[in-house]
Scaffold this active site. Structure first.
Site, PDB file in Angstrom:
ATOM      1  N   CYS A  79       0.824  -1.221   0.000  1.00 36.66           N
ATOM      2  CA  CYS A  79       0.000   0.000   0.000  1.00 36.66           C
ATOM      3  C   CYS A  79       0.854   1.265   0.000  1.00 36.66           C
ATOM      4  O   CYS A  79       0.357   2.350  -0.299  1.00 36.66           O
ATOM      5  CB  CYS A  79      -0.944   0.008   1.202  1.00 36.66           C
ATOM      6  SG  CYS A  79      -0.068   0.065   2.771  1.00 36.66           S
ATOM      7  N   CYS A 138      -2.819  -2.400   8.851  1.00 35.32           N
ATOM      8  CA  CYS A 138      -2.333  -1.098   9.341  1.00 35.32           C
ATOM      9  C   CYS A 138      -1.944  -1.236  10.815  1.00 35.32           C
ATOM     10  O   CYS A 138      -0.934  -0.682  11.255  1.00 35.32           O
ATOM     11  CB  CYS A 138      -3.403  -0.015   9.185  1.00 35.32           C
ATOM     12  SG  CYS A 138      -4.144   0.089   7.548  1.00 35.32           S
TER      13      CYS A 138
END
Ligand code: FES
Length: 131
Positions: free
Chosen positions: A34, A112
């Site tokens: 990402c 995350c």
């Protein structure tokens, strides 16, 4: 994508954002898929334990994150969770603890929280290597 109110609060009003001018240790990690990057600066203090020995603890931590709303929120909530903790306690904070503290994350954003945990562990490791 549905974020919890806590994620949105930390995203709009991040806690402990910034840098420590002379940190005891730092670490930066990135996710190559990402592209998000998280950096933590730690200020480590020493305090006496009940048994008379000393322990290292997180006196302060600041983060800088370039990434998605979840990456910013997990960084912010993680700093709140570990300030005041011994290095041993902070090392045991899991990504599941972070997700729980934020009242959940969308499945696609769980990584995350894993990235924030990896960054903190790396900063603690850097501190221990320097001792
Ligand atoms: Fe990769 Fe947030 S989308 S860290």
């Amino acid at each position: 994508m549905l974020y919890s109110q806590k994620v949105l609060d930390h995203f709009h009003n991040p806690h402990n954002h910034g840098e420590i001018s002379s940190p005891s240790a730092s670490a930066q990690v990135g996710n190559p898929v990402c592209g998000d990057i998280i950096k933590f600066d730690l200020e480590i203090g020493q305090r006496p334990k009940d048994d008379g020995s000393n322990e290292s603890y997180i006196k302060d931590v600041k983060f800088q994150t370039m990434g998605c709303a979840a990456a910013i929120s997990v960084s912010s909530v993680m700093t709140d969770m570990v300030i005041g903790q011994s290095l041993e306690q902070a090392s045991q904070v899991s990504f599941e603890d972070i997700v729980k503290e934020l009242d959940g994350l969308p499945p696609i954003k769980i990584h995350c929280a894993q990235l924030a945990r990896e960054c903190l562990l790396k900063a603690i490791e850097h501190y221990e290597e320097s001792q």
